[in-house]
Design a protein around this motif. Structure first.
Motif, PDB file in Angstrom:
ATOM      1  N   ALA A 146     -19.049 -37.313   6.445  1.00 59.37           N
ATOM      2  CA  ALA A 146     -19.051 -37.786   7.637  1.00 59.37           C
ATOM      3  C   ALA A 146     -20.324 -37.602   8.179  1.00 59.37           C
ATOM      4  CB  ALA A 146     -18.193 -37.058   8.606  1.00 59.37           C
ATOM      5  N   ALA A 147     -21.380 -36.738   7.590  1.00 56.95           N
ATOM      6  CA  ALA A 147     -22.621 -36.541   7.968  1.00 56.95           C
ATOM      7  C   ALA A 147     -23.768 -37.665   7.581  1.00 56.95           C
ATOM      8  CB  ALA A 147     -23.275 -35.404   7.316  1.00 56.95           C
ATOM      9  N   TYR A 148     -23.164 -38.861   6.786  1.00 59.71           N
ATOM     10  CA  TYR A 148     -24.206 -39.606   6.193  1.00 59.71           C
ATOM     11  C   TYR A 148     -23.909 -40.991   7.021  1.00 59.71           C
ATOM     12  CZ  TYR A 148     -25.060 -36.607   2.510  1.00 59.71           C
ATOM     13  OH  TYR A 148     -25.690 -35.463   1.565  1.00 59.71           O
ATOM     14  N   THR A 184     -26.757 -27.292   1.221  1.00 57.09           N
ATOM     15  CA  THR A 184     -25.596 -27.956   2.014  1.00 57.09           C
ATOM     16  C   THR A 184     -24.763 -28.661   1.170  1.00 57.09           C
ATOM     17  OG1 THR A 184     -27.471 -28.342   3.516  1.00 57.09           O
ATOM     18  CG2 THR A 184     -25.279 -29.429   4.044  1.00 57.09           C
ATOM     19  N   VAL A 185     -23.312 -28.288   1.257  1.00 54.61           N
ATOM     20  CA  VAL A 185     -22.091 -29.086   0.571  1.00 54.61           C
ATOM     21  C   VAL A 185     -21.698 -29.871   1.429  1.00 54.61           C
ATOM     22  CG1 VAL A 185     -20.405 -28.527  -0.855  1.00 54.61           C
ATOM     23  CG2 VAL A 185     -22.072 -26.892  -0.582  1.00 54.61           C
ATOM     24  N   SER A 186     -21.414 -31.115   1.059  1.00 51.38           N
ATOM     25  CA  SER A 186     -20.765 -32.262   1.856  1.00 51.38           C
ATOM     26  C   SER A 186     -19.412 -32.567   1.215  1.00 51.38           C
ATOM     27  CB  SER A 186     -21.569 -33.404   2.169  1.00 51.38           C
ATOM     28  OG  SER A 186     -22.852 -33.059   3.033  1.00 51.38           O
ATOM     29  N   PRO A 187     -18.398 -32.043   1.438  1.00 49.24           N
ATOM     30  CA  PRO A 187     -17.119 -32.279   0.878  1.00 49.24           C
ATOM     31  C   PRO A 187     -16.665 -33.884   1.442  1.00 49.24           C
ATOM     32  CG  PRO A 187     -17.037 -30.247   1.841  1.00 49.24           C
ATOM     33  CD  PRO A 187     -18.188 -30.704   2.217  1.00 49.24           C
ATOM     34  N   GLY A 188     -15.752 -34.442   0.834  1.00 44.86           N
ATOM     35  CA  GLY A 188     -14.967 -35.539   1.209  1.00 44.86           C
ATOM     36  C   GLY A 188     -13.645 -34.951   1.905  1.00 44.86           C
ATOM     37  N   VAL A 231     -25.729 -31.289  -1.690  1.00 45.16           N
ATOM     38  CA  VAL A 231     -24.915 -32.105  -2.882  1.00 45.16           C
ATOM     39  C   VAL A 231     -23.574 -32.646  -1.970  1.00 45.16           C
ATOM     40  CG1 VAL A 231     -23.745 -29.954  -3.094  1.00 45.16           C
ATOM     41  CG2 VAL A 231     -23.836 -31.753  -5.058  1.00 45.16           C
ATOM     42  N   VAL A 232     -23.289 -33.592  -2.532  1.00 42.92           N
ATOM     43  CA  VAL A 232     -21.912 -34.123  -2.215  1.00 42.92           C
ATOM     44  C   VAL A 232     -20.873 -33.937  -3.160  1.00 42.92           C
ATOM     45  CG1 VAL A 232     -20.765 -36.412  -1.313  1.00 42.92           C
ATOM     46  CG2 VAL A 232     -23.217 -35.997  -0.585  1.00 42.92           C
ATOM     47  N   ALA A 233     -19.652 -33.638  -2.760  1.00 42.58           N
ATOM     48  CA  ALA A 233     -18.627 -33.256  -3.590  1.00 42.58           C
ATOM     49  C   ALA A 233     -17.781 -34.356  -3.863  1.00 42.58           C
ATOM     50  CB  ALA A 233     -17.895 -32.107  -3.197  1.00 42.58           C
ATOM     51  N   GLY A 234     -17.714 -34.877  -5.008  1.00 45.76           N
ATOM     52  CA  GLY A 234     -17.061 -35.833  -5.700  1.00 45.76           C
ATOM     53  C   GLY A 234     -18.032 -37.090  -6.027  1.00 45.76           C
ATOM     54  N   ARG A 235     -17.916 -37.443  -7.118  1.00 46.24           N
ATOM     55  CA  ARG A 235     -18.588 -38.807  -7.845  1.00 46.24           C
ATOM     56  C   ARG A 235     -18.598 -39.778  -6.891  1.00 46.24           C
ATOM     57  NH1 ARG A 235     -18.803 -40.142 -13.968  1.00 46.24           N
ATOM     58  NH2 ARG A 235     -19.709 -37.880 -13.872  1.00 46.24           N
ATOM     59  N   ALA A 236     -17.404 -40.206  -6.382  1.00 46.48           N
ATOM     60  CA  ALA A 236     -17.210 -41.502  -5.696  1.00 46.48           C
ATOM     61  C   ALA A 236     -17.871 -41.101  -4.277  1.00 46.48           C
ATOM     62  CB  ALA A 236     -15.752 -41.710  -5.406  1.00 46.48           C
ATOM     63  N   ASN A 237     -17.612 -40.079  -3.679  1.00 47.28           N
ATOM     64  CA  ASN A 237     -18.453 -39.666  -2.409  1.00 47.28           C
ATOM     65  C   ASN A 237     -19.764 -39.639  -2.516  1.00 47.28           C
ATOM     66  OD1 ASN A 237     -15.570 -39.176  -1.112  1.00 47.28           O
ATOM     67  ND2 ASN A 237     -15.848 -37.164  -2.033  1.00 47.28           N
ATOM     68  N   ALA A 238     -20.230 -39.090  -3.538  1.00 46.24           N
ATOM     69  CA  ALA A 238     -21.644 -39.185  -3.727  1.00 46.24           C
ATOM     70  C   ALA A 238     -22.452 -40.584  -3.727  1.00 46.24           C
ATOM     71  CB  ALA A 238     -22.211 -38.348  -5.011  1.00 46.24           C
ATOM     72  N   VAL A 239     -21.891 -41.381  -4.684  1.00 47.73           N
ATOM     73  CA  VAL A 239     -22.083 -42.831  -4.654  1.00 47.73           C
ATOM     74  C   VAL A 239     -22.067 -43.443  -3.154  1.00 47.73           C
ATOM     75  CG1 VAL A 239     -21.894 -45.112  -5.617  1.00 47.73           C
ATOM     76  CG2 VAL A 239     -21.614 -42.827  -7.054  1.00 47.73           C
ATOM     77  N   ALA A 240     -21.131 -43.505  -2.645  1.00 46.12           N
ATOM     78  CA  ALA A 240     -20.819 -43.842  -1.289  1.00 46.12           C
ATOM     79  C   ALA A 240     -22.029 -43.562  -0.299  1.00 46.12           C
ATOM     80  CB  ALA A 240     -19.393 -43.827  -0.548  1.00 46.12           C
ATOM     81  N   SER A 241     -22.173 -42.239  -0.263  1.00 46.83           N
ATOM     82  CA  SER A 241     -22.962 -41.505   0.767  1.00 46.83           C
ATOM     83  C   SER A 241     -24.423 -42.041   0.452  1.00 46.83           C
ATOM     84  CB  SER A 241     -22.821 -40.055   0.750  1.00 46.83           C
ATOM     85  OG  SER A 241     -21.679 -39.427   1.109  1.00 46.83           O
ATOM     86  N   SER A 242     -24.694 -42.063  -0.837  1.00 46.09           N
ATOM     87  CA  SER A 242     -26.179 -42.623  -1.225  1.00 46.09           C
ATOM     88  C   SER A 242     -26.176 -44.185  -0.953  1.00 46.09           C
ATOM     89  CB  SER A 242     -26.326 -42.375  -2.649  1.00 46.09           C
ATOM     90  OG  SER A 242     -27.385 -43.154  -3.159  1.00 46.09           O
ATOM     91  N   LEU A 243     -25.166 -45.054  -0.938  1.00 41.16           N
ATOM     92  CA  LEU A 243     -25.510 -46.329  -0.594  1.00 41.16           C
ATOM     93  C   LEU A 243     -25.544 -46.645   1.033  1.00 41.16           C
ATOM     94  CD1 LEU A 243     -22.567 -48.197  -3.111  1.00 41.16           C
ATOM     95  CD2 LEU A 243     -25.282 -48.125  -3.094  1.00 41.16           C
ATOM     96  N   ALA A 252     -23.666 -50.069   8.217  1.00 37.46           N
ATOM     97  CA  ALA A 252     -22.888 -48.887   8.068  1.00 37.46           C
ATOM     98  C   ALA A 252     -22.040 -48.545   9.147  1.00 37.46           C
ATOM     99  CB  ALA A 252     -24.151 -47.650   7.856  1.00 37.46           C
ATOM    100  N   LEU A 253     -22.464 -48.754  10.430  1.00 35.15           N
ATOM    101  CA  LEU A 253     -21.417 -48.445  11.596  1.00 35.15           C
ATOM    102  C   LEU A 253     -20.011 -49.166  11.397  1.00 35.15           C
ATOM    103  CD1 LEU A 253     -20.867 -47.111  14.290  1.00 35.15           C
ATOM    104  CD2 LEU A 253     -22.155 -48.704  15.279  1.00 35.15           C
TER     105      LEU A 253
END
Length: 265
Positions: A146-148, A184-188, A231-243, A252-253
């Protein structure tokens, strides 16, 4: 190389369940003594007894409400009275609320800002000099995917986690010349009590990870000699947060709003 936390003490906030309890258990498995901080004393005592029995380290439960403005100073006083010094700090305590701000409970909203932001900053400031001086441990803060991006219907929660991400990454840079590892760890979505507090377990949040998956990722990143700031936890979460970072803010909003509030709002 795996970090050996033997002969150090780790303080974990929000330690009575979920990610906090898992961090405490996994750090104890690596040899750290543990200080468990949360409101629910009965759960802390149960966890402390289990950690000591299974891992042979000292586990100290401290019941403290981090919604108190003086929580950081009270925590310092308690540890000094017990003769405990901290080498690792895990800022895990936090909670969320779902719904538009216009109808949100004002007192509960203020508590969320106090726990997620103000107490996190105060506790970090209180113990950071000790962590830097010792240099053997780590500073870990739990943010969120949610931070992204802005999070309509969870506006304050998302903003607090954006603060945690920015704040802890900045601390990582400020302390880069020390031996302290900062992450910093960013879980989904994670299988914890978070969604019980929020009051929903909406399928729109995607697939759930376990606390063990999130904490294992965090510790593996800390094990690297050159620790990334986040780091963002979870590959799908990491991709989405990067995009999200490549999208115009209004796009994005809009996307976040449709996911969190639903298409009919």
């Amino acid at each position: 190389m795996t970090i050996d936390f033997t002969a150090t003490t780790a303080l974990v906030t929000g330690a009575s369940s979920g990610l906090g309890a898992t961090f405490a258990t996994m750090l104890a498995d690596r040899g750290a003594d543990i200080v468990l901080v949360a409101r629910r004393e009965d759960r802390l005592r149960e966890l402390a007894a289990r950690i000591e029995a299974e891992h042979g380290v000292r586990a100290t439960p401290i019941a403290l409400d981090l919604a108190r403005p003086d929580a950081a100073s009270k925590l310092r006083e308690e540890l000094e009275a017990r003769g405990i010094r901290i080498q690792t700090l895990v800022n895990n305590a936090g909670f969320g609320m779902k719904g538009p701000l216009v109808t949100a409970d004002a007192a509960r909203t203020a508590e969320m800002v106090q726990v997620n932001v103000a107490s996190l900053v105060a506790i970090t400031r209180e113990f950071l000099p000790d962590l830097v001086a010792d240099g053997r441990g780590a500073l870990v803060s739990i943010a969120s995917t949610a931070a992204y991006q802005p999070c309509p219907d969870m506006a304050v929660y998302g903003a607090t986690k954006a603060f945690v991400l920015s704040f802890t990454e900045a601390i990582a840079y400020e302390t880069r010349e020390s031996g302290l590892r900062v992450l910093t760890v960013s879980p989904g979505a994670t299988r914890t009590e978070f969604f019980d507090v929020v009051g929903t377990e909406d399928a729109s949040v995607g697939s759930f990870q376990t606390p063990e998956q999130v904490v294992s990722l965090a510790l593996s990143r800390l094990d690297r000699r050159s620790t990334p700031p986040s780091v963002v936890a979870g590959r799908a979460n990491a991709v989405a947060s990067s995009l999200v970072g490549w999208l115009p803010r209004r796009v994005a909003l809009s996307m976040s709003g449709r996911v969190v509030t639903g298409p009919t709002r």
